[in-house]
Design an enzyme around this catalytic site. Structure first.
Site, PDB file in Angstrom:
ATOM      1  N   THR A  86       0.788  -1.075  -0.134  1.00  0.00           N
ATOM      2  CA  THR A  86      -0.064  -0.054  -0.140  1.00  0.00           C
ATOM      3  C   THR A  86       1.033   1.130  -0.043  1.00  0.00           C
ATOM      4  O   THR A  86       2.191   1.218  -0.124  1.00  0.00           O
ATOM      5  CB  THR A  86      -1.049  -0.066   1.092  1.00  0.00           C
ATOM      6  OG1 THR A  86      -0.336   0.399   2.493  1.00  0.00           O
ATOM      7  CG2 THR A  86      -1.487  -1.364   1.368  1.00  0.00           C
ATOM      8  N   CYS A  87       0.325   2.393   0.160  1.00  0.00           N
ATOM      9  CA  CYS A  87       1.162   3.563   0.091  1.00  0.00           C
ATOM     10  C   CYS A  87       1.877   3.699   1.494  1.00  0.00           C
ATOM     11  O   CYS A  87       2.764   4.435   1.400  1.00  0.00           O
ATOM     12  CB  CYS A  87       0.254   4.875  -0.097  1.00  0.00           C
ATOM     13  SG  CYS A  87      -1.079   5.011   1.090  1.00  0.00           S
ATOM     14  N   ASN A  88       1.417   3.057   2.302  1.00  0.00           N
ATOM     15  CA  ASN A  88       2.097   2.956   3.837  1.00  0.00           C
ATOM     16  C   ASN A  88       3.180   2.104   4.101  1.00  0.00           C
ATOM     17  O   ASN A  88       3.702   2.018   4.876  1.00  0.00           O
ATOM     18  CB  ASN A  88       1.020   3.228   5.101  1.00  0.00           C
ATOM     19  CG  ASN A  88       0.406   4.385   5.064  1.00  0.00           C
ATOM     20  OD1 ASN A  88       1.106   5.468   4.465  1.00  0.00           O
ATOM     21  ND2 ASN A  88      -0.815   4.582   5.404  1.00  0.00           N
ATOM     22  N   ARG A  89       2.846   0.983   3.225  1.00  0.00           N
ATOM     23  CA  ARG A  89       3.675  -0.269   3.740  1.00  0.00           C
ATOM     24  C   ARG A  89       3.844  -1.291   2.661  1.00  0.00           C
ATOM     25  O   ARG A  89       2.997  -1.190   1.722  1.00  0.00           O
ATOM     26  CB  ARG A  89       3.140  -1.102   4.837  1.00  0.00           C
ATOM     27  CG  ARG A  89       1.811  -1.614   4.437  1.00  0.00           C
ATOM     28  CD  ARG A  89       0.938  -2.359   5.884  1.00  0.00           C
ATOM     29  NE  ARG A  89       0.582  -1.580   6.421  1.00  0.00           N
ATOM     30  CZ  ARG A  89       1.183  -1.295   7.974  1.00  0.00           C
ATOM     31  NH1 ARG A  89       2.070  -2.138   8.395  1.00  0.00           N
ATOM     32  NH2 ARG A  89       0.941   0.081   8.514  1.00  0.00           N
ATOM     33  N   SER A 105      -1.776   1.759  11.120  1.00  0.00           N
ATOM     34  CA  SER A 105      -1.803   2.775   9.903  1.00  0.00           C
ATOM     35  C   SER A 105      -1.338   3.932  10.212  1.00  0.00           C
ATOM     36  O   SER A 105      -1.092   4.400  11.486  1.00  0.00           O
ATOM     37  CB  SER A 105      -3.558   2.872   9.553  1.00  0.00           C
ATOM     38  OG  SER A 105      -3.953   1.585   9.085  1.00  0.00           O
ATOM     39  N   GLU A 120      -9.257   1.731   5.294  1.00  0.00           N
ATOM     40  CA  GLU A 120      -9.141   1.340   3.792  1.00  0.00           C
ATOM     41  C   GLU A 120      -8.288   0.217   4.145  1.00  0.00           C
ATOM     42  O   GLU A 120      -8.235  -0.593   2.755  1.00  0.00           O
ATOM     43  CB  GLU A 120      -8.491   2.381   3.085  1.00  0.00           C
ATOM     44  CG  GLU A 120      -9.498   3.688   2.842  1.00  0.00           C
ATOM     45  CD  GLU A 120      -8.711   4.804   2.134  1.00  0.00           C
ATOM     46  OE1 GLU A 120      -7.558   4.902   2.095  1.00  0.00           O
ATOM     47  OE2 GLU A 120      -9.661   5.716   1.831  1.00  0.00           O
ATOM     48  N   ASP A 145      -7.499   3.856  10.232  1.00  0.00           N
ATOM     49  CA  ASP A 145      -7.669   4.045   8.550  1.00  0.00           C
ATOM     50  C   ASP A 145      -8.385   2.639   8.145  1.00  0.00           C
ATOM     51  O   ASP A 145      -7.753   1.699   8.308  1.00  0.00           O
ATOM     52  CB  ASP A 145      -6.493   4.315   7.975  1.00  0.00           C
ATOM     53  CG  ASP A 145      -6.856   4.980   6.602  1.00  0.00           C
ATOM     54  OD1 ASP A 145      -7.963   4.670   6.018  1.00  0.00           O
ATOM     55  OD2 ASP A 145      -6.143   5.445   5.879  1.00  0.00           O
ATOM     56  N   GLY A 177      -8.977   6.871  -5.343  1.00  0.00           N
ATOM     57  CA  GLY A 177      -9.391   7.933  -6.068  1.00  0.00           C
ATOM     58  C   GLY A 177     -10.855   8.349  -5.908  1.00  0.00           C
ATOM     59  O   GLY A 177     -11.216   9.422  -5.877  1.00  0.00           O
TER      60      GLY A 177
END
Length: 408
Positions: A57-60, A113, A120, A118, A198
């Protein structure tokens, strides 16, 4: 190749990097797309591994699975990433056994997160496991584990306020625009990418900025057209990307492309632009980021937005941990019982052999129809005793004795 010997909890690992020890530019070097994911699984199979999934993901970026050692998983992951294993090991965390299990529970609950709670991450975890399962890399252990993680996450969502309020990367992006842009509803807004993040961002723009002056572009134009029709917005073809970027005042990037989408030539010499890049790796080229007319904000910048909602969520963490502990205890009980399945299967075979032995069959009055019921009763009793107190050898002998004595 028989790898069942690996399926011990001590051989279950997670190796990953996240926002805590690496910034977005480093994490981008280890982002995994579908083709890379498939290649990793193919290589894992060649090494005799068959129970792995990857969460990117964008974080991990994390790789979970059974292996001979953690380095094996690290090398597999890094064989398909832009970054090498040396860079990965400098920033990564590695957990195994019980600690690895607890980690995935925390991740699934949103406790790990970048924006606490979060939700998501749940969809991202489901997609990661779904891909692995489609490629036959999810076994009984990981399927049960992930189902328990999702169950725990659902209980937390329904019984705590850990995910309460409206705080997510997509919401934080809109809040940032409200804070720094004067009259944002009068600006030309361009959204690139209408995947889950998005779509959420787009809906937040419409709801919280009170504007429909938004243009959507997506690699698959039908998806942009569908969302635009649903919300009463405009959409454009990716072929018109350069002209749409030139017209835009605010650009939200949620494309998650392996290569930059916005290049220097798209924005150089153009009007002032606020670009919010929600993608990992960055989808705005470095040469474009540093231009004087570009103000770039990335996911790490957005995560620093603090408000009352986040403080409220922190107060819910102890409740979430209690729920996790309860579901984890159920999972570990299942795992412990599963370890005894080979012994119980062997016991069942022995009991059937014993029934057909002349020294037993000549004495018993149990009919063939009742013998299966009696065998299952003995197996159930034995499983219950093992669950209460693990003395497998003694309980095996006791089961044989119980069966012999139950002659009618």
């Amino acid at each position: 190749m028989n790898t069942e010997y690996l399926k011990n909890i001590s051989n279950f690992f997670v190796a990953g990097i996240n926002y805590k020890k690496s910034d977005a530019s480093v994490r981008g070097e280890f982002a995994i797309g579908c083709e890379q994911y498939k290649n990793i699984l193919h290589k894992a199979s060649a090494q005799g591994l068959n129970e792995i999934f990857i969460l990117s993901t964008c974080n991990r970026t994390e790789i979970y699975g059974f292996a001979n050692n953690s380095r094996q998983l690290v090398e597999l992951l890094c064989s398909e990433t832009a970054g090498d294993s040396k860079t990965f090991l400098e920033s990564c965390y590695i957990k195994n056994g019980f600690d690895a299990i607890k980690h995935v529970f925390n991740v699934g609950a949103g406790l790990d997160s970048q924006i606490l709670g979060d939700y998501e991450i749940v969809g991202q975890l489901k997609n990661a496991v779904k891909f692995s399962k489609q490629n036959d890399f999810i076994g009984a252990f990981t399927e049960r584990l992930v189902n328990c993680v999702l169950q725990s996450s659902k209980i937390i969502k329904n019984n705590t306020e850990l995910s309460g309020g409206t705080v997510s990367v997509s919401f934080a992006a809109v809040q940032y625009i409200k804070q720094v842009v004067v009259s944002p509803s009068s600006k030309n807004i361009l959204l690139l990418g209408v995947g889950k993040i998005g779509r959420n961002t787009c809906k937040n723009v419409v709801d919280y900025l009170g504007t429909k002056n938004v243009t959507l572009i997506n690699r698959t134009p039908e998806k942009a057209a569908e969302l635009a029709g649903e919300l009463g917005l405009r959409f454009a073809s990716v072929d018109n990307l350069a002209s749409e970027i030139a017209k835009a005042d605010i650009i939200l990037v949620a494309t998650n492309s392996p290569e930059p989408i916005i290049l220097k030539e798209h924005v150089e010499g153009k009007s002032e632009k606020l670009i919010i890049d929600l993608s990992i790796p960055y989808n705005v080229h470095h040469d474009a980021q540093v231009l004087p007319n570009v103000h770039l904000v990335n996911v790490d910048d957005l995560s620093r937005l603090k408000d009352e909602t986040l403080r409220m969520r922190l107060e819910e963490v102890p409740k979430a941990k209690v729920i996790i502990d309860g579901v984890m205890e159920e999972f570990m009980a299942w795992y412990e019982m599963r370890r005894h399945v080979p012994m119980l299967k062997h016991l069942k075979v022995k009991l059937k052999e014993l029934y057909t032995h002349p020294s037993y069959s000549n004495q018993t009055t149990l009919c063939p129809k009742k013998i299966d019921v009696q065998i299952q009763r003995v197996l159930n009793d034995t499983a219950g005793k093992i669950k209460m107190q693990n003395q497998r050898g003694c309980q095996y002998l006791a089961a044989l004795n119980d069966f012999i004595n139950a002659k009618n």
